[in-house]
Design a protein around this motif. Structure first.
Motif, mmCIF file in Angstrom:
data_model
loop_
_atom_site.group_PDB
_atom_site.id
_atom_site.type_symbol
_atom_site.label_atom_id
_atom_site.label_comp_id
_atom_site.label_asym_id
_atom_site.label_seq_id
_atom_site.Cartn_x
_atom_site.Cartn_y
_atom_site.Cartn_z
ATOM 1 N N ILE A 185 80.792 -67.528 25.318
ATOM 2 C CA ILE A 185 81.587 -66.902 26.364
ATOM 3 C C ILE A 185 80.851 -66.024 27.298
ATOM 4 C CG2 ILE A 185 83.581 -65.373 26.787
ATOM 5 C CD1 ILE A 185 84.808 -66.682 24.576
ATOM 6 N N ILE A 186 80.892 -66.176 28.588
ATOM 7 C CA ILE A 186 79.970 -65.541 29.749
ATOM 8 C C ILE A 186 80.990 -65.103 30.375
ATOM 9 C CG2 ILE A 186 78.517 -65.402 31.453
ATOM 10 C CD1 ILE A 186 77.459 -68.382 30.300
ATOM 11 N N CYS A 195 90.788 -64.535 35.930
ATOM 12 C CA CYS A 195 92.013 -63.471 35.655
ATOM 13 C C CYS A 195 91.747 -62.136 36.497
ATOM 14 C CB CYS A 195 92.047 -63.142 34.029
ATOM 15 S SG CYS A 195 90.389 -62.490 33.452
ATOM 16 N N GLU A 196 92.996 -61.528 36.220
ATOM 17 C CA GLU A 196 92.836 -60.254 36.681
ATOM 18 C C GLU A 196 92.067 -59.410 35.825
ATOM 19 O OE1 GLU A 196 96.832 -59.181 37.924
ATOM 20 O OE2 GLU A 196 96.814 -60.313 39.889
ATOM 21 N N LEU A 213 88.328 -59.716 40.792
ATOM 22 C CA LEU A 213 88.725 -60.617 39.742
ATOM 23 C C LEU A 213 87.572 -61.072 38.774
ATOM 24 C CD1 LEU A 213 90.750 -63.371 41.839
ATOM 25 C CD2 LEU A 213 91.680 -61.560 40.878
ATOM 26 N N ASN A 214 88.175 -61.473 37.745
ATOM 27 C CA ASN A 214 87.119 -61.398 36.707
ATOM 28 C C ASN A 214 87.296 -63.050 36.174
ATOM 29 O OD1 ASN A 214 86.300 -59.185 36.490
ATOM 30 N ND2 ASN A 214 87.157 -58.740 34.581
ATOM 31 N N VAL A 215 86.080 -63.490 35.707
ATOM 32 C CA VAL A 215 85.856 -65.040 35.383
ATOM 33 C C VAL A 215 85.178 -64.935 34.201
ATOM 34 C CG1 VAL A 215 84.693 -67.284 36.177
ATOM 35 C CG2 VAL A 215 85.188 -65.536 37.860
ATOM 36 N N PHE A 241 94.091 -68.480 35.507
ATOM 37 C CA PHE A 241 93.927 -69.732 35.687
ATOM 38 C C PHE A 241 92.812 -70.101 35.455
ATOM 39 C CE2 PHE A 241 93.414 -67.869 40.040
ATOM 40 C CZ PHE A 241 92.251 -68.497 40.492
ATOM 41 N N PHE A 242 92.563 -71.880 35.590
ATOM 42 C CA PHE A 242 91.273 -72.253 35.012
ATOM 43 C C PHE A 242 90.924 -73.426 36.200
ATOM 44 C CE2 PHE A 242 94.522 -75.483 33.924
ATOM 45 C CZ PHE A 242 93.818 -76.628 34.397
#
Ligand code: 2P0
Length: 321
Positions: A307-308, A286-287, A170-172, A273-274
């Motif tokens: 944004i990271i 997120c996917e 998953l990514n963040v 989602f957060f």
């Protein structure tokens, strides 16, 4: 005695811990479940220069007046090694410190890993967890990779990876909405909530259900279910904070805007989602294939400082040659 350098990444809790059962040994009052990420990092070098007369800690280039929060894990390892040689600890974070981005977790995890190597204490994984917790309740999780569960039962701790990074990639996306240090530390905030929030007891008593649902979602790779329980648990923690006296509110206007936009993305069908910790930053999970869309959705929102982007990361490790 040899010098040693270690790195560790922050971890973000999906199911949070907020409150301690034991302030002296810094034991969380509840389990937590987190993801370790990979682009942000803390790096700690431990060395023994001949000129040094007493222990010193330099954080992001600034000599600290005392060892502060790292003293307890430091003492734990030093006692086992029985060295009395002064130690120089140099730590850096490649992201804002003490701003709700889990710098104490990655900082402490990198510290105990570097000390274990330099002092040749050869701690077991369990001892590493115990040492890390003394510095920060969330630090033990940064010793491990991927999805990590920190279990607490009658002050006994158990920490382990549930899924490795490649088992559910998953990514963040971290939306940094302020780089200011927070005015109420997590440690202070937790004690205020424990002693004043009318919601605190329910928060502790109902926590296990959230952990159970999150573990089920992770085992089933059920993104929707994991998002639902993560947001529920996050909002519940922030209600506990707000109903404390004095009321604790880590959000700023940009935090609210970001959350609203994540909810809009969900309505449009995006797998996102957060979660939000003890600070105003919003972490969007997120996917991987929608990462670019999510970034373009949020990058121009008012109040976004930077944004990271990250994926899931490895646990703490030495990087000596
Ligand atoms: C967590 N937080 O589970 C929760 C959610 C912040 C909100 O653990 O006092 O730096 O050093 O043990 O671990 C942040 O608190 O606090 C934290 P201390 P820590 O990630």
């Amino acid at each position: 005695m040899k010098s040693s350098t270690a790195i560790a990444h922050p971890n973000f809790a999906l199911i949070k811990y907020w409150g301690k059962s034991n302030i002296v040994s810094n034991i969380p009052a509840m389990d937590s479940l987190a993801i370790t990420i990979n682009t942000m990092k803390s790096e700690t070098r431990v060395s023994f220069p001949d000129y040094l007369e007493q222990d010193a800690w330099i954080l992001n280039g600034m000599e600290q007046v005392s060892l502060g929060q790292i003293k307890a894990p430091y003492d734990y390892l030093k006692k086992i090694s029985s060295t009395d040689q002064p130690i120089l600890i140099e730590s850096t974070n490649n992201f804002p410190t003490a701003a709700g981005l889990a710098s104490s977790a990655s900082g402490v995890a990198s510290l105990v890993t570097a000390l274990d190597s330099a002092l040749e204490t050869k701690l077991s994984s369990q001892e590493m967890v115990e040492a890390a917790i003394l510095g920060s309740g969330s630090a033990a999780r940064s010793l491990f990779s991927g999805f990590v569960h920190l279990e607490v039962s009658n002050d006994n701790l158990k920490c382990a990876t549930l899924l490795e990074t490649d088992e559910w990639p998953l990514n963040v996306i971290v939306c940094v909405t302020s780089t200011n240090e927070k005015t109420i530390s997590s440690r202070q905030g937790m004690e205020i909530s424990k002693t004043t929030s009318p919601m605190y007891n329910d928060w502790v008593n109902n926590h296990h259900e959230d952990i159970k649902l999150a573990i089920q979602a992770i085992e089933a790779r059920d993104f929707h279910q994991l998002g639902k329980i993560t947001e529920h648990n996050c909002l519940k923690m922030h209600k506990v904070m707000k109903t404390s006296n004095p009321s604790i509110d880590y959000w700023n206007p940009a935090t609210h805007v970001c959350v609203k936009n994540v909810k809009n993305m969900q309505k449009k069908g995006f797998p996102v989602f957060f979660t939000i910790d003890a600070g105003p930053q919003v972490k969007i999970i997120c996917e991987p294939d929608v990462t670019k869309d999510v970034i373009s959705f949020i990058e121009n929102l008012p109040g976004i400082h930077s944004i990271i982007e990250s994926s899931l990361g490895k646990g703490a490790r030495t990087i000596d040659e």
